[in-house]
Write an enzyme that holds these catalytic residues in place. Structure first.
Site, PDB file in Angstrom:
ATOM      1  N   VAL A   8       0.857  -1.445  -0.410  1.00 57.21           N
ATOM      2  CA  VAL A   8      -0.224  -0.258  -0.295  1.00 57.21           C
ATOM      3  C   VAL A   8       0.968   1.159  -0.073  1.00 57.21           C
ATOM      4  O   VAL A   8       2.449   1.300   0.580  1.00 57.21           O
ATOM      5  CB  VAL A   8      -0.947  -0.209   1.413  1.00 57.21           C
ATOM      6  CG1 VAL A   8      -1.955  -0.894   0.858  1.00 57.21           C
ATOM      7  CG2 VAL A   8      -0.393  -0.196   2.540  1.00 57.21           C
ATOM      8  N   SER A   9       0.081   2.476  -0.311  1.00 61.69           N
ATOM      9  CA  SER A   9       1.442   3.404  -0.734  1.00 61.69           C
ATOM     10  C   SER A   9       1.497   4.001   0.672  1.00 61.69           C
ATOM     11  O   SER A   9       2.374   4.930   0.491  1.00 61.69           O
ATOM     12  CB  SER A   9       0.735   4.405  -2.167  1.00 61.69           C
ATOM     13  OG  SER A   9       0.521   3.368  -2.678  1.00 61.69           O
ATOM     14  N   THR A  10       0.084   4.331   1.778  1.00 60.92           N
ATOM     15  CA  THR A  10       0.460   5.471   2.460  1.00 60.92           C
ATOM     16  C   THR A  10       0.047   4.122   3.880  1.00 60.92           C
ATOM     17  O   THR A  10      -0.370   3.453   3.992  1.00 60.92           O
ATOM     18  CB  THR A  10      -0.289   6.879   2.544  1.00 60.92           C
ATOM     19  OG1 THR A  10      -1.808   5.511   2.148  1.00 60.92           O
ATOM     20  CG2 THR A  10       0.420   7.318   0.798  1.00 60.92           C
ATOM     21  N   GLN A  13      -2.784   3.544   4.422  1.00 63.00           N
ATOM     22  CA  GLN A  13      -3.792   2.554   3.726  1.00 63.00           C
ATOM     23  C   GLN A  13      -4.020   0.932   4.676  1.00 63.00           C
ATOM     24  O   GLN A  13      -2.972   0.729   5.230  1.00 63.00           O
ATOM     25  CB  GLN A  13      -3.478   2.748   2.391  1.00 63.00           C
ATOM     26  CG  GLN A  13      -4.485   3.453   1.755  1.00 63.00           C
ATOM     27  CD  GLN A  13      -3.198   3.396  -0.365  1.00 63.00           C
ATOM     28  OE1 GLN A  13      -2.121   3.168   0.334  1.00 63.00           O
ATOM     29  NE2 GLN A  13      -4.197   3.889  -1.045  1.00 63.00           N
TER      30      GLN A  13
END
Length: 190
Positions: A8-10, A13
């Site tokens: 996941v990017s952050t 998330q």
């Protein structure tokens, strides 16, 4: 063995959707990363790649979870292939352990190579057009002929160091040495 990789990017998330899909696909081990896909240094991806052995299959929920660009994706999968490791993307239904999956992946590779060739051709044509209009590419010279004459005149004085001359001209000493390869020895005897 099926090895899963979820990203996941952050930090906000949740990778649950990906991990549930990877578990349902039969992954015995799942590596989870919270990092941007553009980030080159992804410790969990590296750990997954190190963990994989010949005959294993790396499984991702979606292609963009593994790589941000097609070039990066192809390089990663080709490296896995060299090691005898398969690759599977659940969402795109690509599986390089099957003939059809390898075909689809090789088509991706051919398209990427075609795109790189077109970019090279456009770049070359743009440079040639600029040259035809009298423009030169590249960085402008750090020292003009006038600067070089000034440097030689200053260096003729044994009391002035190369570092001082370079500072006066606003360049690094290494730049000055590049223009005067022999340093003081390149100067004509007075």
């Amino acid at each position: 063995m099926l090895i899963g990789y979820a990203r996941v990017s952050t930090q906000d998330q949740n990778p649950a959707l990906q991990t549930d899909a990877l578990k349902a696909a039969g992954c015995g081990r799942i590596f989870i990363e919270k990092a941007s896909g553009a980030q080159r240094d992804r410790p969990q991806l590296q750990a997954a790649l190190d963990y994989l052995r010949e005959g294993d299959v790396l499984v991702v929920w979606k292609l963009d979870r593994l790589a941000r660009s097609l070039k990066q994706l192809i390089e990663t999968v080709e490296e896995l292939e060299k090691r005898g490791i398969g690759f599977r993307s659940l969402t795109e239904n690509i599986d390089t352990t099957t003939p059809g999956g390898r075909l689809v992946f090789h088509i991706f590779g051919a398209l990427a190579e075609f795109e790189r060739s077109i970019i090279r051709e456009r770049t070359r044509a743009g440079l040639e057009a600029a040259r035809a209009r009298g423009r030169k590419g590249g960085r402008p010279p750090a020292l003009t002929d006038k600067d070089l004459q000034k440097a030689k005149a200053l260096l003729a004085d044994a009391g002035i160091t190369v570092e001082e001359v370079a500072r006066t001209l606003g360049v690094a000493p290494s730049t000055l040495y590049r223009y005067l390869p022999g340093g003081r020895g390149a100067l004509p005897d007075s």
